[in-house]
Enzyme design. Structure first.
Site, short mmCIF file in Angstrom:
data_model
loop_
_atom_site.label_atom_id
_atom_site.label_comp_id
_atom_site.label_asym_id
_atom_site.label_seq_id
_atom_site.Cartn_x
_atom_site.Cartn_y
_atom_site.Cartn_z
N CYS A 79 4.35 8.79 4.28
CA CYS A 79 3.49 8.15 5.27
C CYS A 79 4.29 7.87 6.55
O CYS A 79 4.64 8.79 7.27
CB CYS A 79 2.85 6.90 4.68
SG CYS A 79 1.43 6.31 5.64
N HIS A 167 0.31 9.00 -0.14
CA HIS A 167 1.19 8.16 -0.96
C HIS A 167 1.24 8.71 -2.40
O HIS A 167 0.37 8.38 -3.22
CB HIS A 167 0.69 6.71 -0.97
CG HIS A 167 0.91 5.99 0.32
ND1 HIS A 167 2.03 5.24 0.57
CD2 HIS A 167 0.16 5.94 1.44
CE1 HIS A 167 1.95 4.74 1.79
NE2 HIS A 167 0.83 5.15 2.35
N GLU A 169 3.12 7.79 -4.70
CA GLU A 169 3.48 6.72 -5.64
C GLU A 169 2.28 5.96 -6.17
O GLU A 169 2.36 5.26 -7.20
CB GLU A 169 4.45 5.73 -4.98
CG GLU A 169 3.86 4.82 -3.92
CD GLU A 169 3.80 5.44 -2.53
OE1 GLU A 169 3.62 4.69 -1.56
OE2 GLU A 169 3.91 6.68 -2.42
#
Length: 517
Positions: A79, A167, A169
């Site tokens: 990001c 993202h 994660e």
């Protein structure tokens, strides 16, 4: 030497998630402020740049030179991290027009790029940004797009540098963990040898070297963090560890007695101190939540300090500080998310050196270490419990009578969660307790009309609170079965004198918090 991935934190709320995902791959990582890269650390295998609440073109944005990193380590920007790498090399980042938040799909990506090995077609990713990369430098190659984001990922040609606008994660990025694995294992060459067993072996050896023959004092709370720290230290230094467990009178029902028994069974040298009278006296008439916390914190230090001074040859103070405590206390954005009593330790006049054997572990890793150490499951799976205890679950002033009412109601609720069996996602039998992150009863500062027998009553109301979470940063109210809630309500009203109404809290965090105070 334990190989590691370094995560440079630019202030994102999901930085911890990056760390957790990498640890789940059995790869060790450390989160450091964006401008604190550990120079000279030969164990570093790769670097990840996190997201950020800032725009890269803001004057106040976090910026750092990557000259000492680039070319030496593989780099992955996430990001803001991806925007920063592109922008600082001549790319263009502009406002997205409307905030791009939520699910998206990689409509196209370079299947031959190592970052996307094993990633399925049209995979879902999670976007969360107000800016977007509109142009990349000439030596950058676009490797993925979505229907709304033309440059969803890129790689610098001829270099081991990647950037992703989404993202990986976050849970909703379906192949996000696979992408992170591709980076840390396939690109960085990490061996995936980080485990609870390796941590125990390494840490025990390090503790023996660090502490030597010195005596160590550890403050126990009854929670999983301090308990695992105690057992780990006990394995390393044995009789040179003295634990102090202070009862401030605000623990759960029979908790002091039960936990002391558990500690003795684990072979720990524990001094139990009943200081409830002091705490009740100093809390008398106090209703402000922050003032309650300050009084309890001050009194705890006074009691602990008095006991610690009886051990005249102690050189170390051990604490159950874990990694989220340290991360949340880092001042990255200028605003500390939360201050923790463990981070910083007790007053300087104690003149003790600090020992924190769990300071690099997340909560789930602490539990795995506890199992590796052979600790009983009921200690390992205990729900988090606030340091000030039931004081922050009694709205208003604290009295022994109120504490007794709350202890009895809470005991019924928690035992009920343990006894009520359900099936988990895999169809296995488990208890509601193990499906809930944290639970407890709140004693409300109101009374309500009721009827018991043929008599009118005017007694107290309580609220049941149960949430699901992975890290307590966000939490949803637990959707407990109506039949269970009905049984608990009936048991509390019938068995706890002074309560005639039970409610259930269906607030999530945010906007609410897990505890009421």
């Amino acid at each position: 030497m334990q190989e590691k991935i370094i995560i440079l934190d630019f202030g994102s709320q999901t930085t911890q998630l990056i760390g957790r995902r990498i640890r789940e791959l059995n790869v060790y990582c450390e989160i450091v402020p964006y401008n604190k890269f550990p120079r000279g650390d030969e164990s570093v295998k790769g670097v990840i740049l996190s997201g950020s609440p800032f725009s890269v073109y803001d004057a106040s944005a976090f910026k750092v030179s990557l000259d000492e990193i680039r070319g030496r380590y593989p780099i992955l920007g996430i990001c803001y991290g991806a925007q920063f790498i592109s922008y600082s090399n001549g790319g263009r980042v502009e406002p997205a027009g409307s905030r791009e938040y939520g699910r998206a799909h990689l409509s196209s990506f370079d299947r031959n790029n190592i970052l996307f090995n094993g990633v399925k077609e049209n995979t879902q990713v999670w976007m969360s940004h107000g800016d977007t990369i509109t142009a990349i430098p000439d030596n950058f190659k676009r490797i993925a797009s979505t229907d709304k984001v033309a440059i969803a990922a890129y790689q610098v040609e001829g270099e081991k540098i990647w950037g992703v606008q989404f993202h990986p994660e976050v849970f909703h990025s379906e192949d996000g963990t696979q992408m992170l694995r591709n980076f840390v294992v396939e690109v960085c060459g990490c061996g995936q040898n980080w485990s609870a067993a390796s941590f125990v072996d390494t840490t025990v050896a390090e503790l023996k070297e660090q502490v030597g023959n010195d005596r160590v004092i550890l403050g126990l709370s009854g929670g999983v963090d301090s308990s695992v720290a105690a057992v780990l230290l006990n394995r390393a230094i044995g009789k040179n560890l003295t634990c102090i467990f202070v009862d401030h009178g605000l623990l759960r029902k029979d908790e002091f007695k039960n936990v002391m028994h558990d500690y003795e069974c684990l072979g720990l040298n524990v001094i139990g101190v009943d200081a409830s009278a002091k705490f009740f006296k100093d809390l008398e008439g106090v209703t402000d939540p922050e003032q309650k916390r300050k009084i309890i914190g001050r009194d705890f230090i006074e009691v602990f300090d008095a006991e610690a001074h009886k051990i005249t040859d102690a050189r170390w103070l051990a604490q159950g500080t874990i990694y989220p405590d340290r991360i949340e206390s880092l001042n990255i954005t200028g605003k500390t998310i939360k201050s923790h009593h463990n981070v910083g330790g007790l007053p300087e006049e104690m003149n003790l050196k600090l020992c924190e054997p769990l300071q690099w572990l997340f909560k789930d890793e602490v539990r795995r270490v506890g199992r590796e150490l052979g600790m009983p499951e009921h200690l390992i799976t205990r729900h988090p419990f606030p340091g000030p205890g039931l004081a922050v679950r009694i709205l208003g002033d604290i009295t022994p009578e109120k504490v007794s009412i709350l202890q009895n109601a809470d005991d019924i609720f928690i035992q009920g969660l343990r006894d009520w069996q359900v099936k988990d996602a895999n169809g296995n039998e488990t208890s509601l307790y193990h499906q809930v992150w944290q639970a407890g009863v709140i004693l409300l500062p109101v009374q309500s009309v009721g009827v018991m027998g043929d008599e009118r009553t005017y007694e107290r109301a309580v609220a049941l609170r149960a949430v699901t979470s992975t890290d307590a940063m966000t939490a949803d109210w637990a959707h407990l079965p109506y039949e269970f809630l009905g049984k608990v309500s009936n048991d509390i009203i019938n068995k706890v004198k002074g309560v005639n109404r039970v409610t259930y809290d269906i607030s999530s965090k945010p906007p609410s918090t897990i505890e009421w105070e």
